[in-house]
Design a protein around this motif. Structure first.
Motif, PDB file in Angstrom:
ATOM      1  N   PHE A 302     -64.995 -60.560  46.940  1.00 54.57           N
ATOM      2  CA  PHE A 302     -65.505 -61.397  48.120  1.00 54.57           C
ATOM      3  C   PHE A 302     -65.351 -62.777  48.311  1.00 54.57           C
ATOM      4  CE2 PHE A 302     -67.366 -56.520  48.134  1.00 54.57           C
ATOM      5  CZ  PHE A 302     -66.699 -56.405  49.871  1.00 54.57           C
ATOM      6  N   GLY A 303     -64.697 -63.335  47.256  1.00 57.36           N
ATOM      7  CA  GLY A 303     -65.161 -65.063  46.986  1.00 57.36           C
ATOM      8  C   GLY A 303     -66.031 -65.496  46.485  1.00 57.36           C
ATOM      9  N   SER A 304     -65.795 -66.717  46.839  1.00 61.28           N
ATOM     10  CA  SER A 304     -66.429 -67.682  45.895  1.00 61.28           C
ATOM     11  C   SER A 304     -68.561 -68.376  46.287  1.00 61.28           C
ATOM     12  CB  SER A 304     -65.758 -68.710  45.255  1.00 61.28           C
ATOM     13  OG  SER A 304     -65.870 -69.957  46.453  1.00 61.28           O
ATOM     14  N   ILE A 305     -68.401 -67.439  48.166  1.00 58.47           N
ATOM     15  CA  ILE A 305     -68.863 -68.416  48.478  1.00 58.47           C
ATOM     16  C   ILE A 305     -70.235 -67.446  49.887  1.00 58.47           C
ATOM     17  CG2 ILE A 305     -67.761 -68.927  50.723  1.00 58.47           C
ATOM     18  CD1 ILE A 305     -69.932 -71.355  50.458  1.00 58.47           C
ATOM     19  N   ALA A 306     -68.986 -65.572  49.759  1.00 62.85           N
ATOM     20  CA  ALA A 306     -69.995 -64.464  50.843  1.00 62.85           C
ATOM     21  C   ALA A 306     -70.967 -64.367  50.162  1.00 62.85           C
ATOM     22  CB  ALA A 306     -68.443 -63.697  51.058  1.00 62.85           C
ATOM     23  N   VAL A 307     -71.333 -63.974  51.066  1.00 66.52           N
ATOM     24  CA  VAL A 307     -73.098 -62.969  49.993  1.00 66.52           C
ATOM     25  C   VAL A 307     -73.071 -61.762  51.111  1.00 66.52           C
ATOM     26  CG1 VAL A 307     -73.950 -64.996  49.309  1.00 66.52           C
ATOM     27  CG2 VAL A 307     -74.642 -64.380  51.369  1.00 66.52           C
ATOM     28  N   LEU A 308     -73.707 -60.701  50.403  1.00 64.23           N
ATOM     29  CA  LEU A 308     -73.953 -59.194  50.611  1.00 64.23           C
ATOM     30  C   LEU A 308     -75.301 -59.420  50.339  1.00 64.23           C
ATOM     31  CD1 LEU A 308     -71.335 -57.091  48.780  1.00 64.23           C
ATOM     32  CD2 LEU A 308     -70.955 -58.649  50.740  1.00 64.23           C
ATOM     33  N   THR A 309     -75.990 -58.270  51.723  1.00 64.74           N
ATOM     34  CA  THR A 309     -77.107 -57.828  51.422  1.00 64.74           C
ATOM     35  C   THR A 309     -77.260 -57.247  50.361  1.00 64.74           C
ATOM     36  OG1 THR A 309     -77.260 -56.185  53.393  1.00 64.74           O
ATOM     37  CG2 THR A 309     -77.587 -58.588  53.760  1.00 64.74           C
ATOM     38  N   PRO A 310     -78.372 -56.792  49.802  1.00 63.03           N
ATOM     39  CA  PRO A 310     -78.434 -55.172  49.174  1.00 63.03           C
ATOM     40  C   PRO A 310     -78.344 -53.683  49.605  1.00 63.03           C
ATOM     41  CG  PRO A 310     -80.293 -56.344  48.619  1.00 63.03           C
ATOM     42  CD  PRO A 310     -79.680 -56.815  49.765  1.00 63.03           C
TER      43      PRO A 310
END
Length: 486
Positions: A302-310
């Protein structure tokens, strides 16, 4: 002592997805005999040095390739994550802040130095909005590198129009849920008929007329009209219709992509063995991939900046596990919001034993080029999307933010190399189903066939005589002052 070489200064914005294409472009120019100065922020210097895998320390530099350092104006404890992007925009806006004064001082010093070649031109990331102002003040030709797709850039070019039409800011928060984002944007010339408001860059999704990122990027797009040239990491066959629309507004466009393809001959000559990764690479994946069957592995990044919730992480994890296909998954140390991490649980690791490999970072180009990789589950950042197209790897598209929604739309509907997941929520059954669909069905075969067609076109564009190759030649001439900027 100064030489007669042309001298180009490259100024990327300090995020991995922007550093990578700028560095590839710098390497290409260096291979053509151009003296390069790369400008790096103080915060990233330590990260680049610590993550480097080459023997020479990062800041030693190489022949005719120098490194200069400027502040980004943020405090040392700022994490520079996606949640701090607005703070970076505040810091970079205007012409009187710390970064702005630093770049002015740097350019003046380089202009006056007798020990390096005279400065010929500057290539600035389009998001470094203060750089063109300083260059114009000092009389230096400045070119913009726009690191988005052409279709993504066309979306940013609508920001001023959105304000005129009353579509920005949103009337109220209900616009995010009442179907407003699904309304057609046929008023945008050149886009495919499936394009909707939700496919325009996500920074418009606010009720705040002073939203800093929206206004900052509107300014960045306006700047592109006054620079000596606009450089895009794309190729004419891929985005020709969009490029025609952009050319009506912006002259002197240089399409030189995919940069990964154009720069491969330079890489093969092993020039400039610098690592420009902000994360230390885990090389265990190469041996693991070598043991897999051809076209059997799902690559997830998911790249260098995207984030996921748990919860999103958990659903992706079990969807991949339940597909029963082998997968290689890059999980950055800062990918998950909070500390909950399904990947550390024994039951999950037992489930994926022998068919799942989890890494902290890798060299994506090598993964996508590997014969065992069949599918790329991606956030649709432009670097990732174009690299996947360039290597003939179909995609499962889960856009995160910015112009990634437009990239995903085009990948699925126009270029027909991907299947689309709805942004936001993630369901393990959908993940499993899409993986199986791409890996096992006739639809998957069609996607792979189309992806290989685009790979061939990307290779043709970047070979001698191809559109991107010729455009790069033209760019070099104009950067070093031997062209007519037309």
């Amino acid at each position: 002592m100064a030489t007669n070489k042309p001298h180009v200064i490259c100024v990327p914005i300090p995020y991995q997805g922007h550093i990578n294409p700028m560095f590839k472009l710098a390497k290409l120019l260096h291979s053509r005999g151009v003296y390069i100065t790369m400008v790096v922020t103080e915060f990233n210097v330590a990260r680049l040095a610590s993550s480097s895998t080459v023997e020479s320390p990062f800041l030693e530099g190489f022949n005719d390739f120098s490194i200069e350092v400027i502040p980004d104006g943020l405090p040392p404890d700022n994490k520079r994550s996606v949640f701090n992007l607005h703070e970076l925009c505040y810091s970079f806006r205007g012409i009187q802040g710390e970064p702005q004064m630093a770049i002015r001082s740097l350019l003046m010093r380089l202009l006056e130095s007798p020990d390096i070649p005279p400065v010929t031109s500057v290539i600035s990331d389009a998001m470094m909005t203060f750089v063109p102002q300083v260059c114009i003040e000092l009389g230096i030709p400045v070119f913009h590198l726009y690191t988005t797709s052409a279709c993504g850039m066309l979306g940013y070019m609508q920001f001023d129009e959105l304000v005129k039409r009353g579509d920005f800011p949103l009337k109220d928060e209900s616009c995010l849920t009442n179907g407003y984002l699904d309304t057609s944007i046929e008023w945008v010339p050149g886009l495919i008929k499936e394009a909707r408001m939700k496919h325009l860059p996500t920074f418009l999704r606010t009720t705040d007329p002073n939203e800093i990122i929206f206004n900052y990027l509107a300014e960045a797009t306006r700047n592109a009209k006054v620079t000596a040239g606009l450089i895009l990491n794309t190729f004419d066959d891929l985005e020709g219709q969009i490029l025609k629309e952009i050319e009506k507004v912006i002259a002197n466009i240089y399409t030189i992509g995919p940069l990964t393809k154009l720069s491969q001959p330079v890489n093969e000559r092993k020039l400039l063995p610098l690592s420009w990764s902000l994360w230390k690479e885990d090389n265990s994946y190469l041996e693991w991939l070598d043991k897999r069957s051809p076209k059997s592995v799902i690559y997830v990044n998911f790249g260098s900046i995207a984030v996921l919730t748990p919860e999103q992480l958990k659903e992706f994890a079990w969807g991949l596990a339940n597909s029963k296909h082998p997968f290689l998954w890059v999980i950055r140390s800062d990918l998950v919001i909070g500390e909950s991490n399904i990947i550390t649980e024994d039951c999950y690791m037992e489930e994926i034993k022998d068919r799942g490999l989890i890494l902290s970072w890798c060299l994506q180009e090598k993964v996508l080029q590997h014969p065992s990789v069949a599918v790329f589950l991606t956030h649709c950042g432009w670097n990732s999307t174009l690299e996947s197209i360039g290597e003939g790897v179909p995609m499962i598209c889960w856009p995160f933010f910015a112009e990634q929604q437009m990239n995903g739309l085009y990948a699925c509907k126009e270029w027909r190399v991907g299947v689309e997941m709805e942004e936001g929520s993630v369901q393990r059954k959908e993940v499993e189903g899409l993986v199986r669909d791409v890996m096992e069905s006739e639809k998957g075969k069609e996607l792979k066939g189309k992806a290989m067609e685009w790979k061939k076109k990307a290779e043709e564009a970047t070979r001698p005589g191809g559109s991107s190759y010729n455009n790069f030649d033209k760019l070099v001439r104009n950067l070093v002052g031997k062209g007519n900027h037309c």
